[in-house]
Design an enzyme around this catalytic site. Structure first.
Site, PDB file in Angstrom:
ATOM      1  N   ASP A 119      43.264  45.033  32.056  1.00 35.31           N
ATOM      2  CA  ASP A 119      44.291  44.903  33.090  1.00 35.31           C
ATOM      3  C   ASP A 119      44.859  46.262  33.498  1.00 35.31           C
ATOM      4  O   ASP A 119      44.929  47.174  32.680  1.00 35.31           O
ATOM      5  CB  ASP A 119      45.418  44.012  32.542  1.00 35.31           C
ATOM      6  CG  ASP A 119      46.319  43.501  33.645  1.00 35.31           C
ATOM      7  OD1 ASP A 119      45.963  43.623  34.829  1.00 35.31           O
ATOM      8  OD2 ASP A 119      47.394  42.983  33.310  1.00 35.31           O
ATOM      9  N   ASN A 134      40.926  34.780  40.084  1.00 34.74           N
ATOM     10  CA  ASN A 134      40.699  36.038  40.816  1.00 34.74           C
ATOM     11  C   ASN A 134      40.045  35.844  42.183  1.00 34.74           C
ATOM     12  O   ASN A 134      40.056  36.760  43.019  1.00 34.74           O
ATOM     13  CB  ASN A 134      39.874  37.029  39.983  1.00 34.74           C
ATOM     14  CG  ASN A 134      40.647  37.673  38.853  1.00 34.74           C
ATOM     15  OD1 ASN A 134      40.077  38.082  37.849  1.00 34.74           O
ATOM     16  ND2 ASN A 134      41.961  37.775  38.996  1.00 34.74           N
TER      17      ASN A 134
HETATM   18  C1  FPP Z   1      42.529  43.463  36.283  1.00 36.72           C
HETATM   19  O1  FPP Z   1      43.261  44.539  36.840  1.00 36.72           O
HETATM   20  C2  FPP Z   1      41.097  43.687  36.450  1.00 36.72           C
HETATM   21  C3  FPP Z   1      40.234  42.839  37.075  1.00 36.72           C
HETATM   22  C4  FPP Z   1      40.650  41.559  37.664  1.00 36.72           C
HETATM   23  C5  FPP Z   1      38.795  43.185  37.249  1.00 36.72           C
HETATM   24  C6  FPP Z   1      38.117  43.781  36.055  1.00 36.72           C
HETATM   25  C7  FPP Z   1      36.775  44.225  36.475  1.00 36.72           C
HETATM   26  C8  FPP Z   1      36.176  45.375  36.111  1.00 36.72           C
HETATM   27  C9  FPP Z   1      36.765  46.337  35.153  1.00 36.72           C
HETATM   28  C10 FPP Z   1      34.878  45.767  36.740  1.00 36.72           C
HETATM   29  C11 FPP Z   1      33.616  45.213  36.280  1.00 36.72           C
HETATM   30  C12 FPP Z   1      33.490  44.722  34.876  1.00 36.72           C
HETATM   31  C13 FPP Z   1      32.438  44.983  34.052  1.00 36.72           C
HETATM   32  C14 FPP Z   1      32.326  44.228  32.758  1.00 36.72           C
HETATM   33  C15 FPP Z   1      31.400  45.989  34.376  1.00 36.72           C
HETATM   34  P1  FPP Z   1      44.205  44.279  38.102  1.00 36.72           P
HETATM   35  O2  FPP Z   1      43.425  44.482  39.332  1.00 36.72           O
HETATM   36  O3  FPP Z   1      44.816  42.909  37.981  1.00 36.72           O
HETATM   37  O4  FPP Z   1      45.273  45.387  37.911  1.00 36.72           O
HETATM   38  P2  FPP Z   1      46.790  45.338  38.407  1.00 36.72           P
HETATM   39  O5  FPP Z   1      47.475  44.300  37.567  1.00 36.72           O
HETATM   40  O6  FPP Z   1      47.266  46.730  38.124  1.00 36.72           O
HETATM   41  O7  FPP Z   1      46.769  45.008  39.877  1.00 36.72           O
END
Ligand code: FPP
Length: 249
Positions: A28, A76
């Site tokens: 996150d 998501n």
């Molecule tokens: C949460 O941060 C992250 C996600 C919903 C996406 C995670 C995906 C990756 C790291 C990329 C691909 C994965 C792999 C296994 C190669 P957020 O966007 O909710 O952060 P925020 O809370 O700061 O907005």
């Protein structure tokens, strides 16, 4: 016998004989990391994916056999289309890389979540990744939660179990926790010993609610793209300072 990872002066030591067998991570904070730098959210996901790769190899090198990461939740899909498709592109890129390296680097990948709802090309790539991984004599397994929600997983498992009851394959009165867990996406994987959530959020957000019933939790303020071996070491030191009783005394 305890043996310790060599640390630099002042750093706590990790007992390599008492490592968790399975770590779960909620990746996150990518969006906030990007915003702080005036970058688009997609740049945060790209940086987060790099962090995933380095943390995965670090866990493997320490000798932690299972790592589960929350890559994309059932919720998501509500994000802007451009962001969803950027995450799907990153997954494609890293799975293609994993396909090439699995054999040499001794790991395999599995998916938790309903991958039937993914874009066809990515779904096929997931299936191929699992198939190739099954041929690898792997000491290390990465589980990627993709279109995953813990409640959704439990509902899908309950439906599959109910079908088996209705069609006479199992008896309802024989249901146990152990029997039910075989219907979950995580079948065959030990429950996570430690669940880590960076970025200062103190929630589980539908990540492994069944499997995490007795997990230890570690919350930290670093945003996921800033997460590194040092932060993981701190989580491991904290984990090793706790006594796990599983309801006993
Ligand atoms: C949460 O941060 C992250 C996600 C919903 C996406 C995670 C995906 C990756 C790291 C990329 C691909 C994965 C792999 C296994 C190669 P957020 O966007 O909710 O952060 P925020 O809370 O700061 O907005």
């Amino acid at each position: 016998m305890a043996f310790f990872k060599k640390k630099q002066a002042g750093e706590a030591e990790i007992d390599l004989s008492r490592l968790p067998k399975h770590i779960g991570i909620i990746m996150d904070g990518n969006g906030r990391w990007a915003k702080k730098r005036g970058l688009p959210r997609t740049a945060g996901h790209a940086a987060g994916a790099e962090t995933f790769r380095s943390v995965a190899y670090y866990c493997r090198d320490l000798g932690i056999p299972y790592l589960t990461v929350y890559a994309f939740s059932t919720e998501n899909w509500k994000r802007p289309e451009e962001e969803v498709s950027a995450i799907m592109d990153l997954l494609r890129k890293y799975l293609l890389e994993a396909l090439e390296k699995m054999q040499k680097d001794g790991f395999r990948i599995r998916f938790l979540g309903d991958i039937t709802a993914l874009p066809e090309e990515l779904r096929d790539l997931c299936l191929e990744t699992v198939e190739v991984g099954n041929q690898v004599d792997a000491k290390y397994q990465i589980n990627v939660c993709l279109n995953y929600g813990g409640r959704d997983e439990i509902i899908r498992a309950a439906k599959a179990w109910a079908k088996d009851v209705a069609e006479g394959r199992v008896l309802a009165e024989d249901l146990t926790e152990e029997a039910f867990s075989r219907y979950l996406d995580s079948r065959g994987i030990p429950d996570p010993d430690l669940i880590i959530r960076p970025s200062g959020e103190l929630r589980l957000s539908n990540f492994l609610p069944w499997q995490g019933a007795y997990s230890e939790f570690y919350f930290t303020d670093e945003l996921w793209p800033d997460f590194d071996a040092k932060v993981l070491d701190k989580a491991l030191v904290s984990y090793q300072s706790r006594q796990r009783r599983f309801g006993g005394v």
